[in-house]
Write a protein that holds these residues in place. Sequence first.
Motif, PDB file in Angstrom:
ATOM      1  N   GLY A  25       0.675   9.209   4.123  1.00 32.91           N
ATOM      2  CA  GLY A  25       0.827   8.923   5.547  1.00 32.91           C
ATOM      3  C   GLY A  25      -0.121   7.832   6.020  1.00 32.91           C
ATOM      4  N   VAL A  26      -1.362   7.859   5.544  1.00 35.36           N
ATOM      5  CA  VAL A  26      -2.324   6.824   5.927  1.00 35.36           C
ATOM      6  C   VAL A  26      -1.882   5.474   5.381  1.00 35.36           C
ATOM      7  CG1 VAL A  26      -4.696   6.020   5.552  1.00 35.36           C
ATOM      8  CG2 VAL A  26      -4.268   8.386   6.207  1.00 35.36           C
ATOM      9  N   LEU A  27      -1.348   5.462   4.177  1.00 31.32           N
ATOM     10  CA  LEU A  27      -0.823   4.221   3.610  1.00 31.32           C
ATOM     11  C   LEU A  27       0.320   3.684   4.474  1.00 31.32           C
ATOM     12  CD1 LEU A  27      -0.880   2.196   1.234  1.00 31.32           C
ATOM     13  CD2 LEU A  27       0.820   3.666   0.135  1.00 31.32           C
ATOM     14  N   VAL A  32       2.339  -0.184   8.596  1.00 32.31           N
ATOM     15  CA  VAL A  32       2.856  -0.452   9.949  1.00 32.31           C
ATOM     16  C   VAL A  32       1.932  -1.409  10.682  1.00 32.31           C
ATOM     17  CG1 VAL A  32       3.258   0.590  12.217  1.00 32.31           C
ATOM     18  CG2 VAL A  32       4.200   1.664  10.177  1.00 32.31           C
ATOM     19  N   PHE A  33       0.625  -1.164  10.626  1.00 27.99           N
ATOM     20  CA  PHE A  33      -0.325  -2.046  11.304  1.00 27.99           C
ATOM     21  C   PHE A  33      -0.288  -3.461  10.740  1.00 27.99           C
ATOM     22  CE2 PHE A  33      -2.905   1.737  12.768  1.00 27.99           C
ATOM     23  CZ  PHE A  33      -2.612   1.543  14.104  1.00 27.99           C
ATOM     24  N   ILE A  34      -0.234  -3.575   9.424  1.00 23.19           N
ATOM     25  CA  ILE A  34      -0.217  -4.898   8.801  1.00 23.19           C
ATOM     26  C   ILE A  34       1.054  -5.658   9.168  1.00 23.19           C
ATOM     27  CG2 ILE A  34      -0.058  -6.091   6.568  1.00 23.19           C
ATOM     28  CD1 ILE A  34      -2.008  -3.923   5.500  1.00 23.19           C
ATOM     29  N   ASP A  42      10.474  -5.428  14.827  1.00 24.03           N
ATOM     30  CA  ASP A  42      11.529  -4.434  14.577  1.00 24.03           C
ATOM     31  C   ASP A  42      11.307  -3.788  13.213  1.00 24.03           C
ATOM     32  OD1 ASP A  42      12.771  -4.962  17.001  1.00 24.03           O
ATOM     33  OD2 ASP A  42      13.909  -6.634  16.153  1.00 24.03           O
ATOM     34  N   LEU A  43      10.354  -2.882  13.160  1.00 21.95           N
ATOM     35  CA  LEU A  43      10.052  -2.201  11.911  1.00 21.95           C
ATOM     36  C   LEU A  43      11.084  -1.104  11.663  1.00 21.95           C
ATOM     37  CD1 LEU A  43       6.189  -1.864  12.269  1.00 21.95           C
ATOM     38  CD2 LEU A  43       7.470  -3.595  11.029  1.00 21.95           C
ATOM     39  N   PRO A  44      11.321  -0.766  10.404  1.00 23.08           N
ATOM     40  CA  PRO A  44      12.294   0.287  10.107  1.00 23.08           C
ATOM     41  C   PRO A  44      11.859   1.635  10.688  1.00 23.08           C
ATOM     42  CG  PRO A  44      11.528  -0.785   8.086  1.00 23.08           C
ATOM     43  CD  PRO A  44      10.743  -1.343   9.203  1.00 23.08           C
ATOM     44  N   LEU A  45      12.824   2.391  11.140  1.00 22.93           N
ATOM     45  CA  LEU A  45      12.554   3.695  11.736  1.00 22.93           C
ATOM     46  C   LEU A  45      11.925   4.639  10.722  1.00 22.93           C
ATOM     47  CD1 LEU A  45      12.790   5.623  14.140  1.00 22.93           C
ATOM     48  CD2 LEU A  45      15.073   6.215  13.297  1.00 22.93           C
ATOM     49  N   TRP A  46      12.401   4.590   9.478  1.00 32.80           N
ATOM     50  CA  TRP A  46      11.877   5.508   8.467  1.00 32.80           C
ATOM     51  C   TRP A  46      10.388   5.286   8.225  1.00 32.80           C
ATOM     52  CZ3 TRP A  46       9.611   3.556   4.149  1.00 32.80           C
ATOM     53  CH2 TRP A  46       9.920   2.252   3.790  1.00 32.80           C
ATOM     54  N   LEU A  47       9.938   4.045   8.339  1.00 33.62           N
ATOM     55  CA  LEU A  47       8.520   3.757   8.123  1.00 33.62           C
ATOM     56  C   LEU A  47       7.671   4.364   9.240  1.00 33.62           C
ATOM     57  CD1 LEU A  47       6.443   2.315   6.363  1.00 33.62           C
ATOM     58  CD2 LEU A  47       6.856   0.256   7.699  1.00 33.62           C
ATOM     59  N   SER A  48       8.149   4.242  10.455  1.00 33.94           N
ATOM     60  CA  SER A  48       7.432   4.846  11.581  1.00 33.94           C
ATOM     61  C   SER A  48       7.442   6.371  11.498  1.00 33.94           C
ATOM     62  CB  SER A  48       8.062   4.402  12.892  1.00 33.94           C
ATOM     63  OG  SER A  48       7.955   3.011  13.044  1.00 33.94           O
ATOM     64  N   LEU A  49       8.547   6.945  11.060  1.00 34.76           N
ATOM     65  CA  LEU A  49       8.619   8.397  10.910  1.00 34.76           C
ATOM     66  C   LEU A  49       7.664   8.902   9.828  1.00 34.76           C
ATOM     67  CD1 LEU A  49      12.443   9.087  11.265  1.00 34.76           C
ATOM     68  CD2 LEU A  49      10.620   9.650  12.874  1.00 34.76           C
ATOM     69  N   ALA A  51       4.926   7.441   8.835  1.00 35.62           N
ATOM     70  CA  ALA A  51       3.564   7.274   9.349  1.00 35.62           C
ATOM     71  C   ALA A  51       3.219   8.353  10.376  1.00 35.62           C
ATOM     72  CB  ALA A  51       3.411   5.890   9.973  1.00 35.62           C
ATOM     73  N   GLY A  52       4.189   8.730  11.180  1.00 34.51           N
ATOM     74  CA  GLY A  52       3.930   9.699  12.238  1.00 34.51           C
ATOM     75  C   GLY A  52       3.993  11.145  11.810  1.00 34.51           C
ATOM     76  N   VAL A  53       4.673  11.424  10.705  1.00 35.09           N
ATOM     77  CA  VAL A  53       4.853  12.816  10.274  1.00 35.09           C
ATOM     78  C   VAL A  53       3.958  13.163   9.088  1.00 35.09           C
ATOM     79  CG1 VAL A  53       6.520  14.451   9.320  1.00 35.09           C
ATOM     80  CG2 VAL A  53       7.194  12.950  11.179  1.00 35.09           C
ATOM     81  N   ALA A  54       3.856  12.271   8.116  1.00 37.32           N
ATOM     82  CA  ALA A  54       3.141  12.601   6.879  1.00 37.32           C
ATOM     83  C   ALA A  54       1.647  12.799   7.104  1.00 37.32           C
ATOM     84  CB  ALA A  54       3.380  11.518   5.834  1.00 37.32           C
ATOM     85  N   THR A  55       1.049  11.989   7.966  1.00 36.92           N
ATOM     86  CA  THR A  55      -0.395  12.103   8.168  1.00 36.92           C
ATOM     87  C   THR A  55      -0.777  13.448   8.784  1.00 36.92           C
ATOM     88  OG1 THR A  55      -0.454   9.709   8.440  1.00 36.92           O
ATOM     89  CG2 THR A  55      -2.408  10.914   9.091  1.00 36.92           C
ATOM     90  N   PRO A  56      -0.186  13.846   9.914  1.00 41.00           N
ATOM     91  CA  PRO A  56      -0.549  15.165  10.450  1.00 41.00           C
ATOM     92  C   PRO A  56      -0.099  16.320   9.558  1.00 41.00           C
ATOM     93  CG  PRO A  56       0.913  14.000  11.980  1.00 41.00           C
ATOM     94  CD  PRO A  56       0.672  13.109  10.823  1.00 41.00           C
ATOM     95  N   LEU A  57       1.007  16.151   8.851  1.00 39.88           N
ATOM     96  CA  LEU A  57       1.461  17.202   7.942  1.00 39.88           C
ATOM     97  C   LEU A  57       0.448  17.422   6.828  1.00 39.88           C
ATOM     98  CD1 LEU A  57       3.676  19.190   7.092  1.00 39.88           C
ATOM     99  CD2 LEU A  57       4.709  17.319   5.790  1.00 39.88           C
TER     100      LEU A  57
END
Length: 73
Positions: A25-27, A32-34, A42-49, A51-57
Amino acid sequence: MNDVANTRQNKPWLMRLGIGVFAFGVLAVLVVFILFAAGLRDLPLWLSLVAGVATPLGIVLGFIALVREHRKR
């Protein structure tokens, strides 16, 4: 040196899974930041998901592993 190897092997599987998911998730957050800093908007939705789900999980899995390990002792 042998104590370090034993400590690494004694980690519960859930803790190792949590660490792996958190690192993934951190990766994804770094990617995303880079990409955003490079000017892509227009970043892919899967990449944002990811990043947003794996880190807190990963944090939640690690916390559950800590609680389970504490209850064992």
